[in-house]
Design a protein around this motif. Structure first.
Motif, PDB file in Angstrom:
ATOM      1  N   ILE A 183     115.865  13.134  47.536  1.00 13.32           N
ATOM      2  CA  ILE A 183     114.855  13.013  46.645  1.00 13.32           C
ATOM      3  C   ILE A 183     114.908  14.057  45.503  1.00 13.32           C
ATOM      4  O   ILE A 183     114.720  13.911  44.259  1.00 13.32           O
ATOM      5  CB  ILE A 183     113.389  12.779  47.183  1.00 13.32           C
ATOM      6  N   GLY A 184     115.295  15.350  45.872  1.00 13.22           N
ATOM      7  CA  GLY A 184     115.309  16.359  44.982  1.00 13.22           C
ATOM      8  C   GLY A 184     116.172  16.199  44.127  1.00 13.22           C
ATOM      9  O   GLY A 184     116.404  16.567  42.804  1.00 13.22           O
ATOM     10  N   GLU A 185     117.362  15.681  44.610  1.00 11.02           N
ATOM     11  CA  GLU A 185     118.701  15.318  43.736  1.00 11.02           C
ATOM     12  C   GLU A 185     118.410  14.196  42.537  1.00 11.02           C
ATOM     13  O   GLU A 185     119.039  14.200  41.657  1.00 11.02           O
ATOM     14  CB  GLU A 185     119.827  15.293  44.610  1.00 11.02           C
ATOM     15  N   ILE A 186     117.978  13.092  43.429  1.00 13.91           N
ATOM     16  CA  ILE A 186     117.883  11.749  42.339  1.00 13.91           C
ATOM     17  C   ILE A 186     116.447  11.614  41.803  1.00 13.91           C
ATOM     18  O   ILE A 186     116.471  11.019  40.726  1.00 13.91           O
ATOM     19  CB  ILE A 186     118.288  10.606  43.083  1.00 13.91           C
ATOM     20  N   GLY A 187     115.519  12.261  42.289  1.00 16.82           N
ATOM     21  CA  GLY A 187     114.064  12.166  41.650  1.00 16.82           C
ATOM     22  C   GLY A 187     113.329  11.062  42.209  1.00 16.82           C
ATOM     23  O   GLY A 187     113.763  10.323  42.769  1.00 16.82           O
ATOM     24  N   VAL A 188     112.148  11.000  41.979  1.00 18.15           N
ATOM     25  CA  VAL A 188     111.129  10.216  42.690  1.00 18.15           C
ATOM     26  C   VAL A 188     111.298   8.723  42.030  1.00 18.15           C
ATOM     27  O   VAL A 188     110.706   7.824  42.651  1.00 18.15           O
ATOM     28  CB  VAL A 188     109.701  10.698  42.514  1.00 18.15           C
ATOM     29  N   ASP A 189     111.845   8.463  41.227  1.00 22.35           N
ATOM     30  CA  ASP A 189     112.200   7.037  40.243  1.00 22.35           C
ATOM     31  C   ASP A 189     113.826   7.048  40.442  1.00 22.35           C
ATOM     32  O   ASP A 189     114.189   6.206  39.648  1.00 22.35           O
ATOM     33  CB  ASP A 189     111.647   7.043  39.069  1.00 22.35           C
ATOM     34  N   ALA A 273     109.168  20.524  49.789  1.00 22.80           N
ATOM     35  CA  ALA A 273     108.710  19.938  48.252  1.00 22.80           C
ATOM     36  C   ALA A 273     107.491  20.514  47.951  1.00 22.80           C
ATOM     37  O   ALA A 273     106.462  20.411  48.622  1.00 22.80           O
ATOM     38  CB  ALA A 273     108.618  18.439  48.599  1.00 22.80           C
ATOM     39  N   PHE A 274     107.540  21.212  46.876  1.00 25.45           N
ATOM     40  CA  PHE A 274     106.387  21.794  46.434  1.00 25.45           C
ATOM     41  C   PHE A 274     105.548  20.733  45.568  1.00 25.45           C
ATOM     42  O   PHE A 274     105.843  19.757  45.130  1.00 25.45           O
ATOM     43  CB  PHE A 274     106.865  22.856  45.321  1.00 25.45           C
ATOM     44  N   PRO A 275     104.011  21.177  45.440  1.00 22.36           N
ATOM     45  CA  PRO A 275     103.289  20.343  44.650  1.00 22.36           C
ATOM     46  C   PRO A 275     103.721  20.123  43.001  1.00 22.36           C
ATOM     47  O   PRO A 275     104.518  20.883  42.607  1.00 22.36           O
ATOM     48  CB  PRO A 275     101.925  21.193  44.343  1.00 22.36           C
ATOM     49  N   HIS A 276     103.552  18.944  42.711  1.00 23.44           N
ATOM     50  CA  HIS A 276     102.797  17.754  43.219  1.00 23.44           C
ATOM     51  C   HIS A 276     103.507  16.595  43.040  1.00 23.44           C
ATOM     52  O   HIS A 276     103.162  15.330  43.177  1.00 23.44           O
ATOM     53  CB  HIS A 276     101.562  17.776  42.311  1.00 23.44           C
ATOM     54  N   LEU A 277     105.061  16.762  43.329  1.00 23.23           N
ATOM     55  CA  LEU A 277     105.927  15.370  43.710  1.00 23.23           C
ATOM     56  C   LEU A 277     106.964  15.928  44.707  1.00 23.23           C
ATOM     57  O   LEU A 277     107.333  16.889  44.862  1.00 23.23           O
ATOM     58  CB  LEU A 277     106.711  15.305  42.272  1.00 23.23           C
ATOM     59  N   PRO A 278     107.299  14.989  45.388  1.00 21.42           N
ATOM     60  CA  PRO A 278     108.553  14.896  46.534  1.00 21.42           C
ATOM     61  C   PRO A 278     109.745  15.465  45.881  1.00 21.42           C
ATOM     62  O   PRO A 278     110.449  16.074  46.801  1.00 21.42           O
ATOM     63  CB  PRO A 278     108.340  13.721  47.372  1.00 21.42           C
ATOM     64  N   GLU A 279     109.903  15.230  44.700  1.00 20.65           N
ATOM     65  CA  GLU A 279     111.308  15.856  44.200  1.00 20.65           C
ATOM     66  C   GLU A 279     111.196  17.099  43.814  1.00 20.65           C
ATOM     67  O   GLU A 279     112.375  17.856  43.501  1.00 20.65           O
ATOM     68  CB  GLU A 279     111.328  15.074  42.607  1.00 20.65           C
ATOM     69  N   ARG A 383     103.696  12.587  51.237  1.00 21.39           N
ATOM     70  CA  ARG A 383     103.325  12.550  49.872  1.00 21.39           C
ATOM     71  C   ARG A 383     102.538  13.743  49.380  1.00 21.39           C
ATOM     72  O   ARG A 383     101.569  14.265  50.180  1.00 21.39           O
ATOM     73  CB  ARG A 383     102.530  11.412  49.290  1.00 21.39           C
ATOM     74  N   ASN A 384     102.796  14.442  48.481  1.00 18.86           N
ATOM     75  CA  ASN A 384     101.962  15.511  47.886  1.00 18.86           C
ATOM     76  C   ASN A 384     101.417  15.534  46.615  1.00 18.86           C
ATOM     77  O   ASN A 384     101.499  16.577  45.744  1.00 18.86           O
ATOM     78  CB  ASN A 384     102.728  16.764  47.909  1.00 18.86           C
ATOM     79  N   ASN A 393      92.181  20.240  43.163  1.00 17.32           N
ATOM     80  CA  ASN A 393      93.021  21.544  43.222  1.00 17.32           C
ATOM     81  C   ASN A 393      93.483  22.262  44.188  1.00 17.32           C
ATOM     82  O   ASN A 393      93.419  23.313  44.592  1.00 17.32           O
ATOM     83  CB  ASN A 393      91.961  22.430  42.412  1.00 17.32           C
ATOM     84  N   SER A 394      93.617  21.418  45.593  1.00 16.08           N
ATOM     85  CA  SER A 394      94.281  21.974  46.712  1.00 16.08           C
ATOM     86  C   SER A 394      95.897  21.643  46.423  1.00 16.08           C
ATOM     87  O   SER A 394      96.485  20.689  45.336  1.00 16.08           O
ATOM     88  CB  SER A 394      93.975  20.901  47.859  1.00 16.08           C
ATOM     89  N   GLU A 395      96.608  22.067  47.265  1.00 19.20           N
ATOM     90  CA  GLU A 395      98.252  21.968  47.218  1.00 19.20           C
ATOM     91  C   GLU A 395      98.757  21.402  48.506  1.00 19.20           C
ATOM     92  O   GLU A 395      98.311  22.053  49.620  1.00 19.20           O
ATOM     93  CB  GLU A 395      98.863  23.272  46.775  1.00 19.20           C
ATOM     94  N   ILE A 396      99.774  20.477  48.713  1.00 16.42           N
ATOM     95  CA  ILE A 396     100.587  20.023  49.717  1.00 16.42           C
ATOM     96  C   ILE A 396     102.219  20.628  49.556  1.00 16.42           C
ATOM     97  O   ILE A 396     102.556  20.062  48.655  1.00 16.42           O
ATOM     98  CB  ILE A 396     100.331  18.654  49.815  1.00 16.42           C
ATOM     99  N   TYR A 397     102.433  21.277  50.419  1.00 14.64           N
ATOM    100  CA  TYR A 397     103.821  21.418  50.698  1.00 14.64           C
ATOM    101  C   TYR A 397     104.665  20.700  51.654  1.00 14.64           C
ATOM    102  O   TYR A 397     104.239  20.583  52.966  1.00 14.64           O
ATOM    103  CB  TYR A 397     104.153  22.898  50.823  1.00 14.64           C
TER     104      TYR A 397
END
Length: 419
Positions: A183-189, A273-279, A383-384, A393-397
């Motif tokens: 997902i990091g390589e190709i993106g969320v779309d 995966a850092f906030p706020h997208l899995p990519e 999902r984050n 204003n919270s964060e999910i990793y």
């Protein structure tokens, strides 16, 4: 032009010799799935139709898993609605408190999903069953209603991306790291309305739990579905869990793919995966010093036996960081029992974690771990997005169970290889 695995399955269920990407078809369904959030909407829709009952009481699965045991009056009313519908229509595969589990771990465990199936579910992570060589995809509640009534659904045949997996994975690298890397390589779309078709000699390195995790998060890349070839390991799993016949489909040698992505397992590192997208991914070496308030180990993505096993291996004989909240959620009752017999539950409790009954709970900000303003959570969920687990204003990793467990000990995002 040849067909991909997905295209072959869809063609067979549409009664066609072949299909091509972009073609609109109507296909027979092997299973229609709903949960306690999405099923009530579908039930209200089916009540508006001029139909008597459902198309097949054995081919519908209703799993009460998101807010169960019920967290409030509204969730109780939703479950009552589904419970009454299941009773009225004699739905065989209705799973409530005591029998339920997180749907996408429960259905393969119960043998309800096998290779060659076409499965729709009113939950986006229905794509999980592609790990067994099935075409499975999430739909809206209206499509679920139509599926329950008619046993059919329409699809636009997806084009495909070939994901070639090679090499051997290192310790504490899992299916979660594979899919986060992709997902990091190709993106969320990057795979929007396409099929992610996994191939390569590296698949032999992936356990079934790894494959379920990878297929589960295909939707996080925008994919219509993710699908694995059926090898001896997948066949062994199906024979152990299911009495249903299955059919193996293989992509044609001249199948057309819109692109090819290669993943070398030997080069992968634990990934977050850092906030706020899995990519928004970083390897564990790139994370830096990030203090956290909570850890969640569970969900339809990473609440299976191997996930709990690796977390227990890291936590055994140690204590979670003082002031940190650690929540462990086995994905099914059977996984809970197996983890108990293996001693994992004792390990978690002695380390200072809590262990919950199976539930989706905190993953979607439902209950059992809501975040306050400014809090950070390392989670093995999928999902984050902003506000996904609580305050905007919270964060999910997002991370693997290994990274989550290591982080639970230190109070900051940590490398399991160094614990």
């Amino acid at each position: 032009m040849g067909m991909t695995m997905t295209q072959k399955i869809l063609a067979a269920h549409a009664g066609l010799e072949s299909v091509v990407a972009g073609q609109l078809i109507e296909a027979d369904l092997d299973l229609v799935l709903g949960n306690d959030i999405t099923s009530p909407v579908a039930i209200h829709e089916i009540e508006k139709m001029n139909v008597e009952g459902v198309f097949h009481k054995d081919k519908i699965a209703l799993v009460m898993d998101h807010f169960v045991p019920n967290k409030d009056i509204k969730s109780a009313e939703h479950c009552k609605c589904v419970r009454e519908f299941a009773c009225k229509n004699e739905i065989t595969n209705y799973f409530d408190v005591g029998e339920m589990g997180i749907e996408h771990a429960l259905l393969p465990e119960k043998g309800l999903t096998v290779a060659g199936d076409v499965i729709i579910g009113a939950d986006s992570h229905t794509c999980t069953y592609g790990a067994l060589g099935a075409f499975s995809t999430g739909v809206g509640s209206t499509d679920m209603a139509a599926g329950m009534a008619t046993g059919r659904a329409w699809f636009k045949v997806p084009s495909a991306i070939k994901v070639v997996i090679t090499g051997k994975k290192q310790k504490f690298v899992s299916g979660k790291d594979v899919i986060l890397h992709l997902i990091g390589e190709i993106g969320v779309d990057g795979a929007l309305y396409q099929s992610l078709e996994f191939v390569g000699d590296g698949i032999a390195e992936l356990s079934m739990d790894d494959r379920f995790t990878i297929a589960n998060m295909a939707i996080e890349a925008g994919a219509k579905n993710g699908i694995f070839p059926v090898d001896a390991l997948a066949e062994k799993y199906m024979k152990e869990h299911s009495k249903r016949p299955y059919k193996i489909y293989e992509a044609d040698p001249d199948a057309e793919y819109v692109r090819e992505v290669v993943i070398d397992l030997s080069t992968l590192k634990p990934t977050v995966a850092f906030p706020h997208l899995p990519e928004n991914t970083k390897t564990i070496d790139e994370v830096g010093d990030i203090a956290i308030d909570q850890v969640v180990i569970g969900s339809c993505t990473n609440g299976r036996y191997e996930d709990l096993a690796v977390a227990a291996e890291i936590l055994k004989g140690k204590k979670v960081k003082k002031g940190l909240r650690v929540i462990v959620i086995p994905a099914t009752q059977q996984i809970y029992l197996d983890a108990m017999e293996a001693g994992f539950i004792r390990t978690f409790i002695e380390a200072g974690a809590i262990v919950s009954t199976p539930t989706c709970g905190p993953c979607l900000g439902g209950y059992m771990g809501i975040l306050a303003e400014g809090e950070r959570c390392v989670s093995t969920t999928n999902r984050n997005f902003v506000g996904r687990m609580g305050h905007v204003n919270s964060e999910i990793y997002l991370a693997s169970p290994a990274v989550a467990a290591a982080s639970a000990l230190t109070g900051k995002i940590s490398d399991p290889r160094k614990i």
